[in-house]
Design a protein around this motif. Structure first.
Motif, short mmCIF file in Angstrom:
data_model
loop_
_atom_site.label_atom_id
_atom_site.label_comp_id
_atom_site.label_asym_id
_atom_site.label_seq_id
_atom_site.Cartn_x
_atom_site.Cartn_y
_atom_site.Cartn_z
N TYR A 196 38.28 40.10 44.18
CA TYR A 196 36.86 40.09 44.32
C TYR A 196 36.58 40.70 45.77
O TYR A 196 37.17 40.59 46.62
CB TYR A 196 36.08 38.81 44.37
N GLN A 225 33.39 40.84 48.55
CA GLN A 225 32.11 39.98 48.78
C GLN A 225 31.53 40.65 50.01
O GLN A 225 31.93 40.18 51.02
CB GLN A 225 32.27 38.51 48.85
N GLN A 282 25.97 38.84 49.77
CA GLN A 282 25.90 39.10 48.18
C GLN A 282 26.80 38.33 47.52
O GLN A 282 27.59 37.50 47.91
CB GLN A 282 26.34 40.75 47.98
N ALA A 283 26.77 38.65 46.22
CA ALA A 283 27.70 37.85 45.27
C ALA A 283 29.05 38.43 45.27
O ALA A 283 29.10 39.58 45.33
CB ALA A 283 27.19 37.64 43.88
N PRO A 284 30.10 37.51 44.93
CA PRO A 284 31.33 37.94 45.08
C PRO A 284 31.53 38.95 43.77
O PRO A 284 30.87 38.55 42.61
CB PRO A 284 32.50 36.86 44.55
N HIS A 318 41.79 42.62 37.69
CA HIS A 318 42.48 41.81 37.79
C HIS A 318 43.90 41.97 36.78
O HIS A 318 43.77 42.97 36.02
CB HIS A 318 41.94 40.47 36.99
N GLU A 348 37.74 46.78 36.27
CA GLU A 348 36.09 46.77 36.02
C GLU A 348 35.67 48.25 36.03
O GLU A 348 36.11 49.02 36.84
CB GLU A 348 35.30 45.89 37.09
N LEU A 363 38.49 38.74 48.13
CA LEU A 363 38.89 37.34 48.01
C LEU A 363 39.95 37.41 46.57
O LEU A 363 39.72 38.45 45.82
CB LEU A 363 37.62 36.64 47.01
N PHE A 379 41.09 30.06 44.43
CA PHE A 379 40.80 31.09 45.43
C PHE A 379 41.47 30.89 46.66
O PHE A 379 41.60 29.80 47.02
CB PHE A 379 39.36 31.18 45.62
N GLY A 380 41.93 32.19 47.21
CA GLY A 380 42.50 31.92 48.52
C GLY A 380 41.20 31.91 49.44
O GLY A 380 40.07 32.06 49.09
N LEU A 407 36.78 29.43 47.68
CA LEU A 407 36.14 28.81 46.52
C LEU A 407 36.72 27.58 45.55
O LEU A 407 38.07 28.15 45.52
CB LEU A 407 35.43 29.89 45.54
N PHE A 436 29.29 36.34 39.56
CA PHE A 436 28.89 35.36 40.52
C PHE A 436 27.37 35.48 40.90
O PHE A 436 26.74 36.75 40.87
CB PHE A 436 29.50 35.40 41.65
N GLY A 437 26.57 34.45 41.07
CA GLY A 437 25.47 34.53 41.85
C GLY A 437 25.56 34.53 43.22
O GLY A 437 26.78 34.69 43.80
N THR A 438 24.55 34.99 44.13
CA THR A 438 24.69 35.29 45.57
C THR A 438 24.91 33.96 46.28
O THR A 438 25.03 34.34 47.39
CB THR A 438 23.39 36.08 46.01
#
Lengths: 116, 113
Positions: A35, A37, A41-43, A48, A57, A90, A107-108, B44, B103-105
């Motif tokens: 991911y 990030q 902002q959102a990840p 994958h 993606e 991430l 997650f790491g 996370l 994901f959301g922010t």
């Protein structure tokens, strides 16, 4: 403890200089994710691996590549980093993945990339 | 396309007070819903998830969330917060087909002594 490890935690590179971020896992999970990030902002999922099967993606730039030489390791290669690629990256794993996204992801701590 | 909206970027709350972190999603198909928490300098980790069945989901550390299909919401609640709950909370959504996980922010929860 089984875990997801990311090295380094902080990485500084120069504009246009290739950089590789590393992720390893001791969970023996089939699926590994990367991911991006950016600040506040959102990840955002980049790609994958389901075992050796790579899934990109649709909107992931070609500048980003990934390798998974074995179950435990996964690498994120940024071929020519731009200033806009500065972000936290991430890595995550999940046990199965199959065709539905119901698995818990582990997650790491992330690698923070700075581009000068 | 799907999106996840976390309406509050920052939520301060006093210790032992209740808290609700809001999450709304947009999707025309069945979804799976998640809440993840990120403590300072850590990765996370999953708090809870809704896949099917009972709309009230209980998670770790005393958190729970309720799936409301008509309002397309999945708000996270805790009746009494502790200092140790100070963290970033992320809502996420996926669906049962395709390679899509959003994901959301995030909402930064700060518990005040």
């Amino acid at each position: 403890d089984a875990m997801v490890i990311q090295n380094p935690r902080y990485q500084v590179t120069q504009f246009g200089k290739p950089v590789t971020l590393s992720c390893s896992q001791t969970l023996n999970h089939n699926v590994m994710y990367w991911y991006q990030q950016k600040s506040s902002q959102a990840p955002k999922l980049l790609f994958h691996y389901y075992d050796k099967d790579f899934n990109n993606e649709a909107d992931t730039p070609d500048n980003f590549q990934s390798r998974r030489p074995n179950t435990s390791f996964c690498f994120l290669d940024i071929r020519s980093p731009g200033l806009g690629d500065a972000a936290m990256y991430l890595c995550a794993t999940s046990r199965d993945g199959s065709t539905s996204w119901t698995d818990t992801q582990y997650f790491g701590p992330g690698t923070r990339l700075t581009v000068l | 396309a799907q999106s996840v909206t976390q309406l509050d970027s920052q939520v301060p709350v006093f210790e032992e007070a209740p808290v609700e972190l809001r999450c709304n999603y947009s999707s025309s198909v069945s979804v799976y819903l998640f809440w993840y928490v990120q403590y300072p300098n850590q990765g996370l980790q999953l708090l809870l998830k809704y896949l099917s069945g009972s709309t009230l989901v209980k998670g770790i550390n005393g958190f729970e969330a309720e799936f409301n299909k008509s309002q397309t919401s999945f708000h996270l609640r805790k009746p009494s917060v502790h200092i140790s709950d100070t963290a970033e909370y992320f809502c996420a959504v996926s669906r049962n087909t395709g390679n899509q996980f959003y994901f959301g922010t995030g909402t930064s929860l700060t518990v005040i002594p």
